[in-house]
Scaffold this motif. Structure first.
Motif, mmCIF file in Angstrom:
data_model
loop_
_atom_site.group_PDB
_atom_site.id
_atom_site.type_symbol
_atom_site.label_atom_id
_atom_site.label_comp_id
_atom_site.label_asym_id
_atom_site.label_seq_id
_atom_site.Cartn_x
_atom_site.Cartn_y
_atom_site.Cartn_z
ATOM 1 N N THR A 11 -0.111 5.766 0.500
ATOM 2 C CA THR A 11 1.141 4.997 0.433
ATOM 3 C C THR A 11 2.193 5.807 -0.328
ATOM 4 O O THR A 11 3.360 5.885 0.090
ATOM 5 C CB THR A 11 0.886 3.639 -0.251
ATOM 6 O OG1 THR A 11 -0.011 2.894 0.578
ATOM 7 C CG2 THR A 11 2.175 2.850 -0.440
ATOM 8 N N ILE A 124 5.144 -4.119 3.901
ATOM 9 C CA ILE A 124 3.756 -3.717 3.666
ATOM 10 C C ILE A 124 2.850 -4.922 3.866
ATOM 11 O O ILE A 124 3.007 -5.945 3.200
ATOM 12 C CB ILE A 124 3.570 -3.155 2.241
ATOM 13 C CG1 ILE A 124 4.600 -2.054 1.956
ATOM 14 C CG2 ILE A 124 2.141 -2.645 2.058
ATOM 15 C CD1 ILE A 124 4.518 -1.481 0.540
ATOM 16 N N ILE A 134 2.104 -0.357 7.107
ATOM 17 C CA ILE A 134 3.423 -0.166 6.502
ATOM 18 C C ILE A 134 4.434 0.080 7.612
ATOM 19 O O ILE A 134 4.374 1.090 8.321
ATOM 20 C CB ILE A 134 3.414 1.009 5.503
ATOM 21 C CG1 ILE A 134 2.346 0.762 4.423
ATOM 22 C CG2 ILE A 134 4.807 1.179 4.873
ATOM 23 C CD1 ILE A 134 2.219 1.871 3.389
#
Ligand SMILES: Nc1ncnc2c1ncn2[C@@H]1O[C@H](COP(=O)(O)OP(=O)(O)OP(=O)(O)O)[C@@H](O)[C@H]1O
Ligand SMILES: [Mg+2]
Length: 140
Positions: A11, A124, A134
């Motif tokens: 991420t 998200i 995402i």
């Protein structure tokens, strides 16, 4: 564009990659439930801008954190506890958008009426404990 992240590091890496393309003046709207990884995403932005990812904390109570030291200043806001758009206007949200830095807002949907139309939207969605979907929606 829909991405999948299997770890917090992935991420962060996605956010760091996005940061490479920022010129200053952008607004990034972050949405997703508690613990989705919104703050983790902001850490990645700082990493990508050459700032200090470790300085990033949820500004849930203070509403605004400012991170200098990277290629662009980052104004990090959290709308989780605001009681409507008034609170955000009171801390000068409109002015922050005009500083030439990056304005990033967690729980952005809560102040949607204040968000510029040309924002970058990041949604998200937790799939399981570590996996996230995402969605990166670039303006126009
Ligand atoms: N793939 C992943 N991406 C991001 N975070 C992940 C991932 N897998 C596990 N995590 C964990 O999920 C948590 C995300 O916390 P984070 O504070 O970023 O969430 P948040 O969306 O900002 O929550 P809040 O709404 O409370 O501010 C961290 O503990 C992180 O380690
Ligand atoms: Mg957070």
């Amino acid at each position: 564009m829909i991405h999948q992240s299997d770890t917090p590091e992935q991420t962060e890496a996605l956010a760091a990659g996005l940061a490479q393309n920022l010129r200053g003046g952008e607004c990034i709207a972050l949405d997703g439930p508690l613990g989705a990884g919104k703050t983790q995403f902001v850490r990645g932005l700082l990493r990508g801008l050459g700032g200090r990812p470790n300085a990033v904390n949820s500004p849930t109570y203070v509403l605004l954190n400012v991170y200098e030291g990277g290629r662009l200043p980052v104004f990090h806001l959290d709308a989780y506890r605001v009681h409507g758009a008034d609170d955000f206007e009171a801390i000068g949200f409109g002015e922050l958008l005009e500083q030439g830095g990056i304005v990033v807002v967690e729980w952005a949907q809560r102040i949607e009426e204040l968000l510029p139309a040309n924002r970058i939207s990041i949604v998200i969605e937790p799939i399981d404990e570590r996996r996230r979907q995402i969605n990166v929606i670039m303006p126009g």
